[in-house]
Design an enzyme around this catalytic site. Structure first.
Site, PDB file in Angstrom:
ATOM      1  N   LYS A 140       0.831  -1.212   0.000  1.00 28.73           N
ATOM      2  CA  LYS A 140       0.000   0.000   0.000  1.00 28.73           C
ATOM      3  C   LYS A 140       0.866   1.264   0.000  1.00 28.73           C
ATOM      4  CE  LYS A 140      -4.066  -2.084   0.402  1.00 28.73           C
ATOM      5  NZ  LYS A 140      -5.254  -1.882  -0.443  1.00 28.73           N
ATOM      6  N   LYS A 141       2.053   1.173   0.569  1.00 26.85           N
ATOM      7  CA  LYS A 141       2.944   2.338   0.614  1.00 26.85           C
ATOM      8  C   LYS A 141       3.646   2.595  -0.712  1.00 26.85           C
ATOM      9  CE  LYS A 141       3.949   2.554   5.573  1.00 26.85           C
ATOM     10  NZ  LYS A 141       2.889   1.670   6.021  1.00 26.85           N
ATOM     11  N   LEU A 142       3.439   1.732  -1.690  1.00 29.02           N
ATOM     12  CA  LEU A 142       3.948   2.026  -3.028  1.00 29.02           C
ATOM     13  C   LEU A 142       3.111   3.091  -3.720  1.00 29.02           C
ATOM     14  CD1 LEU A 142       4.791  -1.589  -4.258  1.00 29.02           C
ATOM     15  CD2 LEU A 142       6.397   0.206  -3.595  1.00 29.02           C
TER      16      LEU A 142
END
Length: 676
Positions: free
Chosen positions: A143-145
């Site tokens: 998700k942090k991409l």
């Protein structure tokens, strides 16, 4: 969970949230879910707490799991506004433990049943738990991409915290935010699960994840989550590590520790090769096959659920799904600039306005269409009690996500009471996020950094055909509006005059008057308000002068005696029957706050631990006493109101003093409870 239930689960303030007869709008996942009467809610929490203690001790284990899991999920589903990823994780772990043999080592059940004492545990138990923790890390990394995280916009101000001071010795604050906060968080989440899994990398991984979770415990108010993740790390180690640790202690202490002997065989396990023949065991039975099937299906479901938002499209807003089960932790930060609730009487057409958040105990409804629909429906039931017939409810909510422009989240022209909403279809009255304007963020930061400390700026983006109605307070002198993109018409309501602004144009706005900014261009308009709070500026100048005068008196350079009205700036106490000047009063309050902050900074470790212990003592004390009162009410009936008032006052004794003197930071972390 035994420590969490009085705190984040809310046992210590349960009467504030579920007081009988409280006129409040609630946000359950299913509208038929309603809270029990207050005394029964306390009983429910007592059952949940006893279940958590039973799991911890391995006492009546399977029953304890049910006593914990069922109330926990009921409370969880009862209030979507309290959802977050770690609360969801606790429910998942409780459900998993209910199916596992987690009472086979150093448990009370093992003392009573020799077959459970120091017995093997099926490998699928470890597989499910390890995969769950792996998913928490890995999906959070995926998700942090997101572009906002990679570019450093998600947690832009976090690097100002003192925990990052060592990094700022070699990096600027901006680079600390980009490389350490965002880059480091991304790399750790993506790799932690893998590094914990392999023997060669596990020691280094344990150091990094422990440091990471210890930092999070200081950075965020996330309850027991950091400590839960710390406790989960040894799951990846060899299962016999407690035995090897216990064996390293002197023989005289081993009697007090878990047994170090090898575990006995268990009927829950399947043994292969020579071990199976030695034990006369056949192939896997139905129980073993069901355990294997559950493991595979559960892991697949957990990988699928964070990406299932194409099914539950009604819960998708600017971010997908209800926050809590997607593991998108800290990826999106929001700021709300303007919230207006308008109602129209369906019979008379009369317009009126409501304070944002009236009849609620939370602020989360502003960001989610499903909660907004529930809120509007609840208001439509309550407003007729205040002589508003067949109310129509309109919301004008302005939000900035990850340092973008402030923009509308929902259509302000839609009556939400009668608007359509379904959990399986997109919300038609949701306004899209203006992602095409995201490249402006670098320019907005440049503009903001070019202003002096007294000047404030707000960046606005609006849709064609809509207008923003705003009021410029008389405190805000020199307020101007500058157009950055598009075309707008500024209507000064009192003068009944219109001014057209093209890109780059700027105009002064009269203080103490309403104005409307109409977007007339075919594309969204972008503009900014630039203003100075002249009242705050004048107050700050006066406070600076009083501080200079105080310093002169204290160092002896001021020989003239102070007049009585200024005497409090020295001792902080007003004279006899002398009303304080408002500026002097503000100065005294600020000095008291600064002195308190200074006292806290200079406090010894023992004093800080004492403050922490006092705060927790009063929290658990109130939880116990209020639970005792409610259980007594259920068993013996409620006493008189006077006696109840005395009992509640006793439960609250020193609680406010404790918050004020020993933990104002706790109040700041929980603003909704403080307001309540």
């Amino acid at each position: 969970m035994a420590l969490d239930i009085p705190q984040e689960r809310g046992l210590s303030y349960l009467d504030h949230k579920y007081l009988d007869g409280l006129e409040v709008c609630r946000f359950p996942l299913f509208n038929f879910l309603q809270p029990l009467p207050l005394d029964w809610m306390y009983l429910l929490y007592t059952v949940m707490l006893l279940g958590a203690v039973g799991i911890m001790l391995g006492c009546c284990y399977r029953l304890s799991c049910l006593l914990f899991v069922l109330p926990y999920w009921y409370v969880f589903l009862l209030d979507k506004t309290a959802w977050n990823n770690h609360s969801y994780l606790y429910g998942l772990l409780g459900f998993q433990l209910a199916l596992m043999d987690a009472n086979r080592y150093w448990s009370i059940d093992g003392l009573r049943d020799p077959r459970k004492r120091n017995a093997h545990v099926p490998l699928w138990n470890y597989t499910v738990l390890r995969m769950q923790i792996f998913i928490v890390y890995f999906i959070a990394g995926i998700k942090k991409l997101d572009a906002d995280w990679v570019q450093g916009y998600s947690m832009g101000s976090l690097s100002r915290h003192w925990l990052f001071d060592p990094f700022k010795l070699v990096l600027s604050e901006e680079m600390t935010s980009l490389l350490v906060v965002h880059g480091g968080g991304l790399v750790l989440d993506l790799t932690a699960g893998y590094l914990l899994f392999f023997d060669a990398t596990r020691p280094a991984a344990l150091v990094f994840v422990s440091y990471f979770h210890c930092m999070n415990s200081q950075l965020f108010s996330i309850g027991m989550f950091s400590y839960t993740m710390l406790a989960s790390s040894p799951l990846f180690c060899s299962p016999d590590w407690p035995r090897r640790l216990g064996a390293s202690f002197p023989a005289c202490l081993r009697r007090l520790l878990p047994p170090t002997e090898p575990p006995q065989p268990s009927a829950s396990c399947v043994y292969g090769g020579p071990e199976r023949k030695g034990r006369g065991q056949g192939g896997p039975g139905l129980r073993h096959k069901l355990g294997a099937l559950f493991t595979v299906l559960y892991v697949l479901e957990q990988f699928f659920l964070p990406y299932s938002h194409f099914i539950t499209q009604g819960y998708n807003n600017w971010t997908n799904g209800l926050y809590g089960y997607s593991w998108d932790m800290m990826v999106h930060s929001r700021s709300h600039q303007h919230v207006k609730i308008t109602y129209r009487d369906g019979m008379t057409g009369e317009l009126g306005y409501l304070n944002p958040g009236v009849f609620t105990q939370s602020r989360r409804w502003k960001d989610h269409a499903d909660m907004l629909k529930q809120y509007a429906t609840c208001l439509s039931r309550l407003l007729p009690h205040y002589n508003v017939s067949q109310p129509q409810i309109y919301f004008d909510i302005w939000v900035s996500i990850n340092d973008r422009f402030q923009q509308r989240l929902f259509d302000p022209q839609t009556d939400i009471v009668r608007a359509e909403w379904s959990p399986f279809y997109p919300t038609p009255w949701l306004k899209p996020l203006l992602v095409d304007l995201s490249p402006w963020r670098a320019k907005l930061q440049e503009i903001e950094s070019s202003l002096d400390n007294q000047t404030e700026v707000v960046f606005i983006a609006d849709f064609p055909g809509l207008h923003l109605e705003n009021f410029v307070s008389e405190d805000l002198g020199n307020t101007s509006l500058q157009l950055l993109k598009g075309e707008v018409v500024v209507e000064i309501v009192k003068e009944q005059r219109n001014y057209t602004l093209q890109e780059g144009d700027r105009m002064q706005l009269p203080p103490g008057e309403y104005h409307k900014v109409h977007t007339v261009s075919p594309e969204p308009s972008c503009y900014m308000y630039v203003y100075i709070n002249t009242t705050d500026l004048a107050l700050e100048r006066n406070l600076t002068q009083l501080q200079a005068l105080r310093d002169k008196v204290q160092n002896g350079s001021e020989t003239e005696p102070l007049p009585p009205e200024l005497q409090p700036i020295l001792d902080g106490a007003p004279g006899d029957a002398t009303p304080l000047d408002p500026v002097v009063q503000a100065f005294v309050r600020r000095q008291q706050r600064l002195e308190e902050l200074q006292r806290r900074r200079n406090a010894t470790l023992g004093e800080r631990l004492q403050r922490f212990a006092d705060k927790k003592y009063f929290l658990f004390r109130r939880s116990f006493l209020m639970t005792w009162i409610s259980l007594r009410n259920l068993a013996l009936g409620r006493p008189s109101l006077e006696q109840l008032a005395r009992e509640v006052a006793y439960a609250n004794m020193q609680h406010e003093e404790s918050l004020g003197a020993a933990g104002t930071e706790g109040v700041q972390k929980e603003p909704e409870r403080a307001e309540l």
